[in-house]
Design an enzyme around this catalytic site. Structure first.
Site, PDB file in Angstrom:
ATOM      1  N   LYS A  83      -5.947   1.050  -9.942  1.00 41.07           N
ATOM      2  CA  LYS A  83      -5.682   0.526  -8.593  1.00 41.07           C
ATOM      3  C   LYS A  83      -6.744   0.961  -7.581  1.00 41.07           C
ATOM      4  CE  LYS A  83      -2.830   3.041  -5.942  1.00 41.07           C
ATOM      5  NZ  LYS A  83      -1.732   3.585  -5.150  1.00 41.07           N
ATOM      6  N   LYS A  94      -7.166   4.488  -1.404  1.00 42.36           N
ATOM      7  CA  LYS A  94      -7.935   5.016  -0.278  1.00 42.36           C
ATOM      8  C   LYS A  94      -8.293   6.483  -0.472  1.00 42.36           C
ATOM      9  CE  LYS A  94      -3.848   4.611   2.660  1.00 42.36           C
ATOM     10  NZ  LYS A  94      -2.835   5.533   2.167  1.00 42.36           N
ATOM     11  N   LYS A 131      -0.177  12.260  -9.178  1.00 46.98           N
ATOM     12  CA  LYS A 131      -0.694  13.134  -8.117  1.00 46.98           C
ATOM     13  C   LYS A 131      -0.732  14.585  -8.575  1.00 46.98           C
ATOM     14  CE  LYS A 131       0.263  10.318  -4.081  1.00 46.98           C
ATOM     15  NZ  LYS A 131       1.067  10.148  -2.895  1.00 46.98           N
TER      16      LYS A 131
END
Ligand code: TYM
Length: 333
Positions: A195, A198, A112
């Site tokens: 992966k 969303k 992140k």
């Protein structure tokens, strides 16, 4: 005594087929046997920059998505994280017990931080401690999650150890991760080596459970496949087809070798057509129910309120015990 389950999802984007297959489908199966707490992690969402009106709308939509996917608000305690102030309070106590080095190891933080270079805030770093507080407040026995949360669960278990040694052994129950055998890591449609997420910037990489049916069909039909023609499960050499087979297997209840036999001699296109049909059949009623629920926000407000009241009973007791164990003086009632 029924065992306690807790899990949640961060309110960013919309829930994807990955969230459904890796987590919520399992939550649903556990709702009869266990005492279940399922929540929307809206405080976690603040670790990335949010647009306030969009976040507010999304919190309602996530609640509606949980219900539309089959979580029953009578059987489960379904609540919004920020409605229970105890989450933030326990996080502070646990933050003071967690060494920086443990947080530095978190792969999600590293990923992140790379993605949000302009906003590497302290919340992004301490995010897993808030997650530990979510779990420990409810004394959860089991935490059903996808594979990507395994490391955070390990950290939560380490934090129980720090509390045991620092303050009071046995105050927190040691939680276990519950990770499904198939579908714990659904991959991106265009890049099946990463992966399905969303918060992916490329909309073609994921299927939202409330996507428009035409869009879903198009995304499946244009999913990246591999060289060769055989429909066989081989994650290393055929990650694209293996991902589609996994999705098919979970949604149809057929095992993968059964599907390989059924599709022997057929083309990739056949599998995609059938899978698109199956996904649409699964998600059509979900979208309809969601859209219906979103017409009545007062009803959702009422459910959120009763979920929060029920959840807070447990959270308040744990935080009280923690404050007592740490030597803080409790205010007289
Ligand atoms: P989140 O919102 O990223 O994901 C929610 C759940 O979906 C699973 N998942 C997947 N499973 C299979 N394939 C995928 N591609 C996929 N993508 C996501 C996740 O593993 C997760 O189980 N930090 C958490 C939310 C959270 C939480 C908690 C979870 C906050 N506090 C306490 C459990 C307990 C998160 O962001 O999940």
């Amino acid at each position: 005594m029924k065992k306690t389950i807790l899990s949640g999802s961060t309110v960013t984007g919309n829930l994807t087929l990955g969230n459904y297959i890796g987590a919520i489908n399992n939550w649903k199966q556990l709702q009869d046997e266990y005492n279940c707490y399922y929540f929307l992690a809206d405080l976690h969402a603040l670790t990335v920059q949010q647009d306030p009106p969009t976040l507010k709308q999304r919190i309602y939509s996530f609640y509606a998505q949980y219900l539309a996917l089959g979580l029953d608000p009578q059987k489960n305690i379904i609540f919004v994280q920020s409605h229970i102030h105890e989450h933030a309070e326990l996080t502070w106590i646990l933050t003071c017990l967690t060494p920086m080095g443990y947080l530095n190891r978190m792969t999600q933080f590293k990923e992140k931080a790379e993605k949000h270079v302009k906003n590497i805030n302290a919340g992004l770093f301490t995010y897993p401690v808030l997650m530990a507080a979510d779990i420990l407040l409810y004394q959860a026995d089991l935490v059903p999650v996808g594979e990507d949360q395994r490391q955070h669960l390990e950290l939560c278990r380490d934090i129980v150890g720090f509390f045991d040694r620092g303050y009071k052994k046995g105050l927190f129950k040691m939680p276990e991760a519950h990770i499904g055998k198939t579908g714990a890591r659904i991959m991106s449609l265009q890049d099946p080596t990463k992966k399905m997420s969303k918060s992916d910037e490329n909309d073609k990489n994921f299927i939202s459970i409330i996507d428009d049916p035409k869009k879903i069909e198009k995304k499946i039909k244009s999913a990246a496949t591999d060289s060769g023609t055989d429909i066989q499960f081989d994650e290393e050499n055929k990650p694209g087809i293996s991902n589609l087979l996994t999705i098919y297997s979970v949604l149809s209840g057929k095992n993968i070798s059964q599907l390989e036999t059924e599709y022997a001699g057929k083309m990739y296109g056949h599998l995609k057509v059938d899978l698109a049909e199956l996904v649409l059949e699964t998600l059509k009623p979900v979208k309809e129910k969601h859209d219906d629920l979103m017409k009545n926000l007062d009803y959702l407000d009422d459910l959120m309120k009763s979920g929060a009241e029920r959840a807070q009973l447990r959270a308040r007791k744990t935080l009280h015990d923690v404050y007592e164990a740490t030597g803080l003086v409790l205010r007289k009632p």
